[in-house]
Write a protein that holds these residues in place. Structure first.
Motif, PDB file in Angstrom:
ATOM      1  N   PRO A   1       0.985  -1.130  -0.148  1.00  0.00           N
ATOM      2  CA  PRO A   1       0.461   0.293   0.490  1.00  0.00           C
ATOM      3  C   PRO A   1       0.829   1.145   0.074  1.00  0.00           C
ATOM      4  CG  PRO A   1      -0.408  -1.520   1.270  1.00  0.00           C
ATOM      5  CD  PRO A   1       0.652  -2.382   0.775  1.00  0.00           C
ATOM      6  N   ASN A   2       2.421   1.102   1.040  1.00  0.00           N
ATOM      7  CA  ASN A   2       2.786   2.281   0.693  1.00  0.00           C
ATOM      8  C   ASN A   2       3.444   2.613  -0.558  1.00  0.00           C
ATOM      9  OD1 ASN A   2       2.359   2.680   3.412  1.00  0.00           O
ATOM     10  ND2 ASN A   2       4.392   1.359   4.103  1.00  0.00           N
ATOM     11  N   ASP A   3       3.401   1.644  -1.382  1.00  0.00           N
ATOM     12  CA  ASP A   3       4.272   1.781  -3.229  1.00  0.00           C
ATOM     13  C   ASP A   3       3.284   2.020  -3.842  1.00  0.00           C
ATOM     14  OD1 ASP A   3       6.899   1.721  -1.943  1.00  0.00           O
ATOM     15  OD2 ASP A   3       6.660  -0.586  -2.095  1.00  0.00           O
ATOM     16  N   TRP A   4       1.874   2.114  -3.879  1.00  0.00           N
ATOM     17  CA  TRP A   4       0.710   1.263  -4.740  1.00  0.00           C
ATOM     18  C   TRP A   4       0.943   2.957  -5.571  1.00  0.00           C
ATOM     19  CZ3 TRP A   4      -3.698   3.530  -6.373  1.00  0.00           C
ATOM     20  CH2 TRP A   4      -4.397   3.368  -7.529  1.00  0.00           C
ATOM     21  N   HIS A   5       1.286   4.374  -5.222  1.00  0.00           N
ATOM     22  CA  HIS A   5       1.381   5.668  -6.022  1.00  0.00           C
ATOM     23  C   HIS A   5       1.855   5.345  -6.833  1.00  0.00           C
ATOM     24  CE1 HIS A   5      -1.920   7.439  -3.472  1.00  0.00           C
ATOM     25  NE2 HIS A   5      -2.206   7.674  -4.315  1.00  0.00           N
ATOM     26  N   ARG A   6       3.268   5.162  -6.691  1.00  0.00           N
ATOM     27  CA  ARG A   6       4.196   5.314  -6.633  1.00  0.00           C
ATOM     28  C   ARG A   6       4.200   4.052  -8.007  1.00  0.00           C
ATOM     29  NH1 ARG A   6       9.613   2.800  -6.023  1.00  0.00           N
ATOM     30  NH2 ARG A   6       8.785   1.523  -4.426  1.00  0.00           N
ATOM     31  N   LEU A   7       3.839   3.313  -7.385  1.00  0.00           N
ATOM     32  CA  LEU A   7       3.686   1.606  -8.826  1.00  0.00           C
ATOM     33  C   LEU A   7       2.992   1.505  -9.513  1.00  0.00           C
ATOM     34  CD1 LEU A   7       6.432  -0.205  -6.521  1.00  0.00           C
ATOM     35  CD2 LEU A   7       7.235   0.927  -8.684  1.00  0.00           C
ATOM     36  N   LYS A   8       2.039   2.040  -9.417  1.00  0.00           N
ATOM     37  CA  LYS A   8       0.499   1.438 -10.441  1.00  0.00           C
ATOM     38  C   LYS A   8       0.391   1.440 -11.779  1.00  0.00           C
ATOM     39  CE  LYS A   8      -1.522   6.474  -9.954  1.00  0.00           C
ATOM     40  NZ  LYS A   8      -2.776   7.065  -9.218  1.00  0.00           N
ATOM     41  N   SER A   9       1.561   2.767 -12.027  1.00  0.00           N
ATOM     42  CA  SER A   9       1.252   2.400 -13.910  1.00  0.00           C
ATOM     43  C   SER A   9       2.527   1.604 -13.971  1.00  0.00           C
ATOM     44  CB  SER A   9       1.450   3.482 -13.749  1.00  0.00           C
ATOM     45  OG  SER A   9       0.118   3.890 -13.472  1.00  0.00           O
ATOM     46  N   ASN A  10       3.635   1.460 -12.939  1.00  0.00           N
ATOM     47  CA  ASN A  10       4.576   0.440 -13.601  1.00  0.00           C
ATOM     48  C   ASN A  10       4.501  -0.709 -13.892  1.00  0.00           C
ATOM     49  OD1 ASN A  10       7.237  -1.674 -13.235  1.00  0.00           O
ATOM     50  ND2 ASN A  10       8.106  -0.040 -12.207  1.00  0.00           N
ATOM     51  N   ARG A  11       4.176  -1.005 -15.219  1.00  0.00           N
ATOM     52  CA  ARG A  11       3.953  -1.714 -16.222  1.00  0.00           C
ATOM     53  C   ARG A  11       4.389  -3.426 -14.947  1.00  0.00           C
ATOM     54  NH1 ARG A  11      -0.060  -1.701 -19.794  1.00  0.00           N
ATOM     55  NH2 ARG A  11      -0.989   0.501 -19.806  1.00  0.00           N
ATOM     56  N   LYS A  12       6.156  -3.351 -15.476  1.00  0.00           N
ATOM     57  CA  LYS A  12       7.015  -4.370 -15.193  1.00  0.00           C
ATOM     58  C   LYS A  12       6.512  -4.676 -13.577  1.00  0.00           C
ATOM     59  CE  LYS A  12      11.088  -5.912 -14.535  1.00  0.00           C
ATOM     60  NZ  LYS A  12      13.217  -5.307 -14.177  1.00  0.00           N
ATOM     61  N   ALA A  13       6.332  -4.138 -12.923  1.00  0.00           N
ATOM     62  CA  ALA A  13       5.442  -4.338 -11.120  1.00  0.00           C
ATOM     63  C   ALA A  13       4.838  -4.989 -11.203  1.00  0.00           C
ATOM     64  CB  ALA A  13       6.031  -3.079 -10.358  1.00  0.00           C
ATOM     65  N   ARG A  14       3.467  -4.379 -12.191  1.00  0.00           N
ATOM     66  CA  ARG A  14       2.615  -5.102 -11.923  1.00  0.00           C
ATOM     67  C   ARG A  14       2.207  -6.585 -13.032  1.00  0.00           C
ATOM     68  NH1 ARG A  14      -1.517  -0.884 -10.448  1.00  0.00           N
ATOM     69  NH2 ARG A  14      -3.241  -2.658 -10.058  1.00  0.00           N
ATOM     70  N   ALA A  15       2.906  -6.270 -14.094  1.00  0.00           N
ATOM     71  CA  ALA A  15       3.085  -7.723 -14.613  1.00  0.00           C
ATOM     72  C   ALA A  15       4.172  -8.662 -13.458  1.00  0.00           C
ATOM     73  CB  ALA A  15       3.132  -7.742 -15.489  1.00  0.00           C
ATOM     74  N   GLY A  16       4.209  -8.605 -12.842  1.00  0.00           N
ATOM     75  CA  GLY A  16       4.946  -9.339 -12.273  1.00  0.00           C
ATOM     76  C   GLY A  16       4.537 -10.019 -11.102  1.00  0.00           C
ATOM     77  N   GLU A  17       4.177  -8.772 -10.854  1.00  0.00           N
ATOM     78  CA  GLU A  17       2.503  -8.928  -9.241  1.00  0.00           C
ATOM     79  C   GLU A  17       1.686  -9.963  -9.780  1.00  0.00           C
ATOM     80  OE1 GLU A  17       0.467  -6.235  -5.778  1.00  0.00           O
ATOM     81  OE2 GLU A  17       0.070  -5.990  -8.158  1.00  0.00           O
ATOM     82  N   GLN A  18       1.273  -9.651 -10.668  1.00  0.00           N
ATOM     83  CA  GLN A  18       0.138 -11.005 -11.829  1.00  0.00           C
ATOM     84  C   GLN A  18       0.280 -12.166 -12.412  1.00  0.00           C
ATOM     85  OE1 GLN A  18      -3.229 -10.767 -11.248  1.00  0.00           O
ATOM     86  NE2 GLN A  18      -2.418  -8.447  -9.706  1.00  0.00           N
TER      87      GLN A  18
END
Length: 94
Positions: A33-50
């Motif tokens: 939750p603390n990083d959500w604003h910073r990484l919410k549009s980071n495609r690599k981070a979001r794809a890795g998470e999923q």
């Protein structure tokens, strides 16, 4: 990123089940939750998470949930999905 540069030995990895290793990877790749604003549009981070979540669901024999997460990971990578708005926008946080 300051992660340990010493690789784990196979004997250390053998102490964990495949599911436990996948869950650890999912936890590592999850956006806090603390990083959500910073990484919410980071495609690599979001794809890795999923993708990590998909692996956990696959190992738990939940193929439909795994497929859903893989489709989301693909969407992040091929730019067919975007970050949702901030969940706190529009709420009265006082």
């Amino acid at each position: 990123m300051s992660q340990s540069t010493q690789p784990l030995k196979n004997s250390q990895l053998n102490e964990f089940t495949t599911l436990e290793l996948a869950q650890a990877l999912m936890e590592r790749l999850s956006i806090s939750p603390n990083d959500w604003h910073r990484l919410k549009s980071n495609r690599k981070a979001r794809a890795g998470e999923q993708a990590a979540a998909a692996l956990v669901f696959l190992l738990k024999e939940e193929p439909q949930e795994a497929l859903t997460r893989l489709e989301q990971a693909t969407g992040w990578l091929d730019h067919s999905i975007s970050a949702p708005p901030c969940p706190t926008h529009g709420s009265n946080m006082g």
